[in-house]
Design an enzyme around this catalytic site. Structure first.
Site, PDB file in Angstrom:
ATOM      1  CD  GLU A   1     -18.296 -14.730 -33.834  1.00 50.75           C
ATOM      2  OE1 GLU A   1     -18.679 -15.037 -32.702  1.00 50.75           O
ATOM      3  OE2 GLU A   1     -18.973 -14.077 -34.621  1.00 50.75           O
TER       4      GLU A   1
ATOM      5  CB  CYS B   1     -29.048 -16.412 -36.304  1.00 50.86           C
ATOM      6  SG  CYS B   1     -28.864 -15.924 -38.001  1.00 50.86           S
ATOM      7  CG  HIS B   2     -22.808 -16.846 -36.434  1.00 53.89           C
ATOM      8  ND1 HIS B   2     -23.176 -15.559 -36.799  1.00 53.89           N
ATOM      9  CD2 HIS B   2     -21.649 -16.725 -35.753  1.00 53.89           C
ATOM     10  CE1 HIS B   2     -22.249 -14.718 -36.358  1.00 53.89           C
ATOM     11  NE2 HIS B   2     -21.321 -15.394 -35.720  1.00 53.89           N
TER      12      HIS B   2
ATOM     13  CB  SER C   1     -29.402 -26.723 -24.329  1.00 50.50           C
ATOM     14  OG  SER C   1     -30.280 -27.791 -24.566  1.00 50.50           O
TER      15      SER C   1
ATOM     16  NE  ARG D   1     -39.381 -28.813 -33.515  1.00 46.64           N
ATOM     17  CZ  ARG D   1     -39.987 -29.964 -33.691  1.00 46.64           C
ATOM     18  NH1 ARG D   1     -40.780 -30.427 -32.771  1.00 46.64           N
ATOM     19  NH2 ARG D   1     -39.777 -30.649 -34.776  1.00 46.64           N
TER      20      ARG D   1
ATOM     21  CG  ASN E   1     -32.107 -13.372 -39.036  1.00 46.03           C
ATOM     22  OD1 ASN E   1     -32.593 -12.246 -39.035  1.00 46.03           O
ATOM     23  ND2 ASN E   1     -30.904 -13.621 -38.596  1.00 46.03           N
TER      24      ASN E   1
ATOM     25  CE1 TYR F   1     -31.448 -21.829 -32.634  1.00 45.75           C
ATOM     26  CE2 TYR F   1     -30.047 -23.587 -31.788  1.00 45.75           C
ATOM     27  CZ  TYR F   1     -30.378 -22.706 -32.797  1.00 45.75           C
ATOM     28  OH  TYR F   1     -29.657 -22.699 -33.952  1.00 45.75           O
TER      29      TYR F   1
END
Length: 99
Positions: free
Chosen positions: A80, A53-54, A59, A36, A45, A22
Site C-alpha cells: 500500500e 486489520c493489517h 504504537s 489488548r 476478526n 491498537y
DNA sequence: CTACCGGCGACCT
DNA sequence: TAGGTCGCCGGTA
C-alpha cells in the site's frame, strides 16, 4: 452496538496507504487501555475481507502481529506504499492516521 | 534493546 | 450465570 462492531467501523475510516495503532483505535471507541482487547478482537476478526486489520500496528513503531502471519501483514502494508524495515514503520508521522 | 506486568473484553469452559 | 483464559498491546524499568 457491540464494541467490536465499533472498532471494525472505526478501522474502515483508515484510508489505504495509512495505518493506525491498537491504542488509538481503542481510544477512538472509548477505551483508555483496551489495546489488548482490540488485538484479541482483531484476531477473531469475523470479516477478514472487509476489515483491513493489517492497517493496525503497535504504537511503538513495530508492525505487530497478524492472524495470517506477520510477513503477510508487512507485505500488504508495503504493497500500500508504506515503508517498513525490520518490522518497523519508517515514515511514522507521515503514515499514521489520526481519527 | 530486552524484560515484565498491568489492564480489557470476547470467548471458552 | 459465573469465572478463567488469552491475545495482532503498551508503557515502564
Amino acid at each position: 452496538m457491540s464494541l467490536e462492531k465499533k472498532i471494525y467501523k472505526k478501522l474502515l475510516e483508515v484510508p489505504k496507504g495509512q495505518i493506525t495503532t491498537y491504542g488509538e483505535l481503542a481510544k477512538a471507541v472509548g477505551l483508555k487501555n483496551g489495546q489488548r482487547a482490540v488485538g484479541r478482537i482483531m484476531n477473531k476478526n469475523p470479516y477478514p475481507v472487509i476489515i483491513p486489520c493489517h492497517r493496525v500496528v503497535m504504537s511503538n513503531g513495530k508492525v505487530g502481529g497478524y492472524a495470517y502471519g506477520e510477513h503477510i501483514k508487512t507485505k500488504m502494508l508495503h504493497d500500500e506504499g508504506i515503508k517498513i524495515e525490520n518490522g518497523k514503520i519508517l515514515d511514522w508521522e507521515k503514515t499514521i492516521h489520526r481519527f
